[in-house]
Write a protein that holds these residues in place. Structure first.
Motif, PDB file in Angstrom:
ATOM      1  N   ILE A 165      30.502  40.159  24.938  1.00 41.36           N
ATOM      2  CA  ILE A 165      30.353  41.297  25.841  1.00 41.36           C
ATOM      3  C   ILE A 165      30.887  42.535  25.138  1.00 41.36           C
ATOM      4  O   ILE A 165      32.003  42.523  24.620  1.00 41.36           O
ATOM      5  N   ILE A 166      30.090  43.607  25.153  1.00 37.08           N
ATOM      6  CA  ILE A 166      30.493  44.874  24.542  1.00 37.08           C
ATOM      7  C   ILE A 166      30.430  45.952  25.614  1.00 37.08           C
ATOM      8  O   ILE A 166      29.347  46.296  26.100  1.00 37.08           O
ATOM      9  N   ASP A 167      31.596  46.478  25.983  1.00 41.57           N
ATOM     10  CA  ASP A 167      31.658  47.554  26.983  1.00 41.57           C
ATOM     11  C   ASP A 167      32.996  48.250  26.846  1.00 41.57           C
ATOM     12  O   ASP A 167      34.032  47.593  26.713  1.00 41.57           O
ATOM     13  N   ASP A 168      32.986  49.572  26.883  1.00 42.73           N
ATOM     14  CA  ASP A 168      34.224  50.336  26.732  1.00 42.73           C
ATOM     15  C   ASP A 168      35.035  50.417  28.019  1.00 42.73           C
ATOM     16  O   ASP A 168      36.186  50.831  28.001  1.00 42.73           O
TER      17      ASP A 168
ATOM     18  N   LEU B 185      33.223  40.950  34.056  1.00 41.90           N
ATOM     19  CA  LEU B 185      32.000  40.291  33.591  1.00 41.90           C
ATOM     20  C   LEU B 185      32.340  39.031  32.787  1.00 41.90           C
ATOM     21  O   LEU B 185      31.704  37.987  32.946  1.00 41.90           O
ATOM     22  N   GLY B 186      33.377  39.116  31.960  1.00 42.05           N
ATOM     23  CA  GLY B 186      33.813  37.946  31.196  1.00 42.05           C
ATOM     24  C   GLY B 186      34.238  36.804  32.102  1.00 42.05           C
ATOM     25  O   GLY B 186      33.899  35.637  31.864  1.00 42.05           O
ATOM     26  N   THR B 187      34.983  37.123  33.142  1.00 38.80           N
ATOM     27  CA  THR B 187      35.430  36.104  34.099  1.00 38.80           C
ATOM     28  C   THR B 187      34.240  35.449  34.790  1.00 38.80           C
ATOM     29  O   THR B 187      34.180  34.221  34.931  1.00 38.80           O
ATOM     30  N   LEU B 188      33.271  36.265  35.202  1.00 39.16           N
ATOM     31  CA  LEU B 188      32.062  35.743  35.848  1.00 39.16           C
ATOM     32  C   LEU B 188      31.354  34.735  34.938  1.00 39.16           C
ATOM     33  O   LEU B 188      30.988  33.639  35.369  1.00 39.16           O
ATOM     34  N   LEU B 189      31.214  35.089  33.674  1.00 34.81           N
ATOM     35  CA  LEU B 189      30.489  34.216  32.744  1.00 34.81           C
ATOM     36  C   LEU B 189      31.299  32.982  32.357  1.00 34.81           C
ATOM     37  O   LEU B 189      30.735  31.900  32.183  1.00 34.81           O
ATOM     38  N   ARG B 190      32.615  33.119  32.246  1.00 36.63           N
ATOM     39  CA  ARG B 190      33.457  31.935  31.979  1.00 36.63           C
ATOM     40  C   ARG B 190      33.383  30.966  33.151  1.00 36.63           C
ATOM     41  O   ARG B 190      33.325  29.751  32.956  1.00 36.63           O
ATOM     42  N   ASN B 191      33.416  31.499  34.355  1.00 34.07           N
ATOM     43  CA  ASN B 191      33.314  30.646  35.546  1.00 34.07           C
ATOM     44  C   ASN B 191      31.968  29.930  35.618  1.00 34.07           C
ATOM     45  O   ASN B 191      31.857  28.876  36.253  1.00 34.07           O
TER      46      ASN B 191
ATOM     47  N   VAL C 215      33.185  33.031  26.157  1.00 34.27           N
ATOM     48  CA  VAL C 215      32.983  34.476  26.153  1.00 34.27           C
ATOM     49  C   VAL C 215      34.046  35.165  25.304  1.00 34.27           C
ATOM     50  O   VAL C 215      35.223  34.843  25.388  1.00 34.27           O
ATOM     51  N   LEU C 216      33.592  36.119  24.515  1.00 36.98           N
ATOM     52  CA  LEU C 216      34.481  37.020  23.784  1.00 36.98           C
ATOM     53  C   LEU C 216      34.135  38.433  24.242  1.00 36.98           C
ATOM     54  O   LEU C 216      32.955  38.742  24.441  1.00 36.98           O
ATOM     55  N   GLU C 217      35.149  39.260  24.400  1.00 38.04           N
ATOM     56  CA  GLU C 217      34.945  40.640  24.868  1.00 38.04           C
ATOM     57  C   GLU C 217      35.457  41.608  23.818  1.00 38.04           C
ATOM     58  O   GLU C 217      36.540  41.408  23.266  1.00 38.04           O
ATOM     59  N   VAL C 218      34.674  42.664  23.547  1.00 35.85           N
ATOM     60  CA  VAL C 218      35.111  43.745  22.666  1.00 35.85           C
ATOM     61  C   VAL C 218      34.785  45.075  23.329  1.00 35.85           C
ATOM     62  O   VAL C 218      33.887  45.167  24.160  1.00 35.85           O
ATOM     63  N   GLU C 219      35.536  46.114  22.920  1.00 40.88           N
ATOM     64  CA  GLU C 219      35.419  47.412  23.570  1.00 40.88           C
ATOM     65  C   GLU C 219      34.435  48.362  22.910  1.00 40.88           C
ATOM     66  O   GLU C 219      34.125  49.404  23.465  1.00 40.88           O
ATOM     67  N   CYS C 220      33.934  48.017  21.717  1.00 43.72           N
ATOM     68  CA  CYS C 220      32.993  48.941  21.074  1.00 43.72           C
ATOM     69  C   CYS C 220      31.999  48.185  20.198  1.00 43.72           C
ATOM     70  O   CYS C 220      32.247  47.063  19.759  1.00 43.72           O
TER      71      CYS C 220
ATOM     72  N   VAL D  95      23.252  39.194  36.905  1.00 45.67           N
ATOM     73  CA  VAL D  95      23.726  38.898  35.547  1.00 45.67           C
ATOM     74  C   VAL D  95      23.438  37.441  35.196  1.00 45.67           C
ATOM     75  O   VAL D  95      22.930  37.152  34.113  1.00 45.67           O
ATOM     76  N   LEU D  96      23.750  36.534  36.095  1.00 46.04           N
ATOM     77  CA  LEU D  96      23.549  35.111  35.804  1.00 46.04           C
ATOM     78  C   LEU D  96      22.076  34.789  35.589  1.00 46.04           C
ATOM     79  O   LEU D  96      21.735  34.008  34.692  1.00 46.04           O
TER      80      LEU D  96
END
Length: 125
Positions: free
Chosen positions: A6-9, A17-23, A28-33, A113-114
């Motif tokens: 997931i890429i979102d600032d 969004l990460g929690t939704l997809l992990r559930n 999931v890996l999240e980055v800010e840029c 999203v799902l």
């Protein structure tokens, strides 16, 4: 189960969004840029990227262009609530032309999203 980046600032949004997809059972890996995303993609394979369009330093359009050149098989869901100079519909239309597999307008419901994730992942087979 898929590996999703997931890429979102917007940190609260990214974490939600990460929690939704992990559930839903995904890794999931999240980055800010987008620049950090390109670094992660170079080191680890991902099945799917979910990226915002309007971000500082490198936007989603530039990310999609880089992916098209260097990782043309990766699936991408582009999302946007619009920017200062562009509507969400126009931004997502441009993202589609740059290779986005699925498009989501912000705000959206978790089911949106799902469904987009399932559809993008189904196109891998």
């Amino acid at each position: 189960m898929a590996r999703i980046l997931i890429i979102d600032d917007d940190e609260p949004f990214r974490v939600h969004l990460g929690t939704l997809l992990r559930n839903a059972g995904h890794v999931v890996l999240e980055v800010e840029c987008a620049l950090n995303a390109l670094d992660k993609i170079a080191l680890d394979p991902f099945d799917l990227l979910i990226t915002d369009i309007f971000m500082p330093r490198m936007d989603g359009f530039e990310l999609l262009s880089a992916l098209l050149r260097h990782h043309p098989r990766i699936r991408v869901i582009a999302m946007s609530g619009g920017g200062m100079t562009m509507s969400p519909n126009l931004a997502l239309s441009v993202a589609k032309k740059l290779g986005a597999t699925e498009l989501i307008s912000k705000p959206f419901q978790p089911g949106d999203v799902l469904r987009a994730v399932d559809h993008a992942l189904a196109s891998l087979t």
